[in-house]
Design a protein around this motif. Sequence first.
Motif, PDB file in Angstrom:
ATOM      1  N   ARG A  85      47.681  33.948  55.744  1.00 53.86           N
ATOM      2  CA  ARG A  85      47.544  32.106  55.631  1.00 53.86           C
ATOM      3  C   ARG A  85      48.822  31.449  55.776  1.00 53.86           C
ATOM      4  O   ARG A  85      49.908  31.919  55.500  1.00 53.86           O
ATOM      5  N   ALA A  86      48.584  30.156  56.151  1.00 52.42           N
ATOM      6  CA  ALA A  86      49.536  29.426  56.363  1.00 52.42           C
ATOM      7  C   ALA A  86      50.163  28.491  55.231  1.00 52.42           C
ATOM      8  O   ALA A  86      49.338  28.264  54.290  1.00 52.42           O
ATOM      9  N   VAL A  87      51.326  28.221  55.103  1.00 53.28           N
ATOM     10  CA  VAL A  87      51.743  27.716  53.843  1.00 53.28           C
ATOM     11  C   VAL A  87      52.532  26.273  54.170  1.00 53.28           C
ATOM     12  O   VAL A  87      53.374  26.248  55.175  1.00 53.28           O
ATOM     13  N   SER A  88      52.125  25.049  53.628  1.00 51.93           N
ATOM     14  CA  SER A  88      52.776  23.681  54.297  1.00 51.93           C
ATOM     15  C   SER A  88      53.172  23.183  52.895  1.00 51.93           C
ATOM     16  O   SER A  88      52.614  23.252  51.837  1.00 51.93           O
ATOM     17  N   TRP A  89      54.302  22.276  52.999  1.00 53.21           N
ATOM     18  CA  TRP A  89      54.687  21.284  52.261  1.00 53.21           C
ATOM     19  C   TRP A  89      54.574  19.872  52.697  1.00 53.21           C
ATOM     20  O   TRP A  89      54.641  19.351  53.904  1.00 53.21           O
ATOM     21  N   ILE A  90      53.988  18.970  51.897  1.00 53.20           N
ATOM     22  CA  ILE A  90      53.030  17.689  52.132  1.00 53.20           C
ATOM     23  C   ILE A  90      53.965  16.740  51.176  1.00 53.20           C
ATOM     24  O   ILE A  90      54.144  17.020  49.923  1.00 53.20           O
ATOM     25  N   ARG A  91      54.499  15.821  51.498  1.00 50.71           N
ATOM     26  CA  ARG A  91      54.976  14.602  50.800  1.00 50.71           C
ATOM     27  C   ARG A  91      53.830  13.684  50.467  1.00 50.71           C
ATOM     28  O   ARG A  91      53.120  13.074  51.113  1.00 50.71           O
ATOM     29  N   GLN A  92      53.563  13.668  48.960  1.00 55.69           N
ATOM     30  CA  GLN A  92      52.453  12.833  48.741  1.00 55.69           C
ATOM     31  C   GLN A  92      52.617  11.362  48.541  1.00 55.69           C
ATOM     32  O   GLN A  92      51.303  10.593  48.972  1.00 55.69           O
ATOM     33  N   GLU A  93      53.680  10.671  48.892  1.00 58.82           N
ATOM     34  CA  GLU A  93      53.925   9.460  48.906  1.00 58.82           C
ATOM     35  C   GLU A  93      53.191   8.886  50.168  1.00 58.82           C
ATOM     36  O   GLU A  93      52.370   7.821  50.356  1.00 58.82           O
ATOM     37  N   ASP A  94      53.438   9.588  51.507  1.00 55.77           N
ATOM     38  CA  ASP A  94      52.878   9.076  52.848  1.00 55.77           C
ATOM     39  C   ASP A  94      51.998  10.028  53.450  1.00 55.77           C
ATOM     40  O   ASP A  94      51.438  10.033  54.734  1.00 55.77           O
ATOM     41  N   LEU A  95      51.656  11.190  52.604  1.00 54.81           N
ATOM     42  CA  LEU A  95      50.928  12.322  53.264  1.00 54.81           C
ATOM     43  C   LEU A  95      51.438  12.873  54.228  1.00 54.81           C
ATOM     44  O   LEU A  95      50.749  13.582  55.073  1.00 54.81           O
ATOM     45  N   MET A  96      52.724  12.915  54.584  1.00 53.64           N
ATOM     46  CA  MET A  96      53.295  13.277  55.562  1.00 53.64           C
ATOM     47  C   MET A  96      53.406  14.763  55.585  1.00 53.64           C
ATOM     48  O   MET A  96      54.026  15.534  54.535  1.00 53.64           O
ATOM     49  N   VAL A  97      53.008  15.747  56.446  1.00 55.92           N
ATOM     50  CA  VAL A  97      53.517  17.295  56.438  1.00 55.92           C
ATOM     51  C   VAL A  97      54.733  17.573  56.992  1.00 55.92           C
ATOM     52  O   VAL A  97      55.040  17.135  58.123  1.00 55.92           O
ATOM     53  N   LEU A  98      55.585  18.033  56.186  1.00 53.96           N
ATOM     54  CA  LEU A  98      56.940  18.205  56.399  1.00 53.96           C
ATOM     55  C   LEU A  98      57.214  19.292  56.925  1.00 53.96           C
ATOM     56  O   LEU A  98      58.005  19.413  57.809  1.00 53.96           O
ATOM     57  N   ALA A  99      56.522  20.440  56.651  1.00 52.52           N
ATOM     58  CA  ALA A  99      56.723  21.673  57.255  1.00 52.52           C
ATOM     59  C   ALA A  99      55.535  22.651  56.871  1.00 52.52           C
ATOM     60  O   ALA A  99      54.756  22.443  56.138  1.00 52.52           O
ATOM     61  N   THR A 100      55.181  23.617  57.993  1.00 54.98           N
ATOM     62  CA  THR A 100      54.259  24.679  57.954  1.00 54.98           C
ATOM     63  C   THR A 100      55.042  26.023  58.037  1.00 54.98           C
ATOM     64  O   THR A 100      55.548  26.166  59.270  1.00 54.98           O
ATOM     65  N   ASN A 101      54.667  26.967  57.296  1.00 58.01           N
ATOM     66  CA  ASN A 101      55.658  27.948  57.366  1.00 58.01           C
ATOM     67  C   ASN A 101      56.869  27.351  57.476  1.00 58.01           C
ATOM     68  O   ASN A 101      57.266  26.931  56.689  1.00 58.01           O
ATOM     69  N   GLU A 102      57.577  28.024  58.504  1.00 55.12           N
ATOM     70  CA  GLU A 102      59.097  27.813  58.873  1.00 55.12           C
ATOM     71  C   GLU A 102      59.150  26.769  59.764  1.00 55.12           C
ATOM     72  O   GLU A 102      60.560  26.450  60.111  1.00 55.12           O
ATOM     73  N   ILE A 103      58.158  26.115  60.232  1.00 53.76           N
ATOM     74  CA  ILE A 103      58.620  25.233  61.104  1.00 53.76           C
ATOM     75  C   ILE A 103      58.391  23.879  60.580  1.00 53.76           C
ATOM     76  O   ILE A 103      57.561  23.376  59.879  1.00 53.76           O
ATOM     77  N   THR A 104      59.500  22.883  60.590  1.00 52.29           N
ATOM     78  CA  THR A 104      59.558  21.585  60.272  1.00 52.29           C
ATOM     79  C   THR A 104      59.150  20.649  61.201  1.00 52.29           C
ATOM     80  O   THR A 104      59.241  20.771  62.248  1.00 52.29           O
ATOM     81  N   PHE A 105      58.305  19.548  60.594  1.00 53.50           N
ATOM     82  CA  PHE A 105      57.694  18.321  61.490  1.00 53.50           C
ATOM     83  C   PHE A 105      58.439  17.177  61.353  1.00 53.50           C
ATOM     84  O   PHE A 105      58.173  16.162  62.099  1.00 53.50           O
TER      85      PHE A 105
END
Length: 295
Positions: A85-105
Amino acid sequence: MCLPPRLRHFCWFLLVLLIQGPPSGHVSANPFPGWKDETDWKKEHERGGAPRRGPQLLPGLPTNISVTAGRLATLPCRVANLKGRAVSWIRQEDLMVLATNEITFTTDERFKVRAWRTGGVWAWDLQIEEATLNDAGIYECQVNTRPKVSHPVYLDVQLGGAVIAGPPEVYVEAGSRLLLTCWVQAPPRPPGPITWLHNTTPIHAEGSRGGVSLHVAQEGAKASARLSLTSVTPTDAGNYTCQPEGLDPAHVSVFVLQDEEPRAMHHDAANPSSKISAKLLILGIFIILLTHTDR
């Protein structure tokens, strides 16, 4: 009675079933045996069997992280049985997806994901280099399952550094004692080593000057560093710096007076505006005296 061919075949099929009886073993109504057992954890638990679990967050993960501004902030996420499965980090203030797995956006290069595996547990830590006050807020680690598996973490960024008690300029008479106290704050951990500098030279209790006393006391994320010099001389004048490791320093200027003149007089002597004010005052008094004399 003669039965139609199709009906005769159906009767023979029923007769064979009655003679053989039901097939032995377990018969599942599920057209995909085992699928429900692997996904319905609640039903399996009720049957007393060991659940075949999917991705799960490790219990006991911290939900609050405090860091000093300018330092590295690490937000932890630990997932067991990830199963691709994929793991993502999201900043709740603006719902921005910062990274998924080791790829940063994000274009902010301070944000990175540090991932590694230990046995069946994956670590997906979000790291923010040189954290600022604007980075404070809630971040969420998510695993793309149904239902969603997520772990929110609140990041608290606090100002840290050194502050020297008292005014930025200190006046001391020659032969007396100089005492400076520096307060250091470095949440959430205790501050590192604290160094006193005279101009650019580190001060040591065992130095050639003699009469030097250094004392450091820590309490939680705070610390105090006290510098004491006995029998100060004009060579002790200058800039003193309290430098904690990895934090902003604090400065104070020390002046050594060699006579009995009060501090204010020395301050005024070094201040050109004070001289101008004194001259204007004398001129005003002279004009008033001339006016009264003419009367």
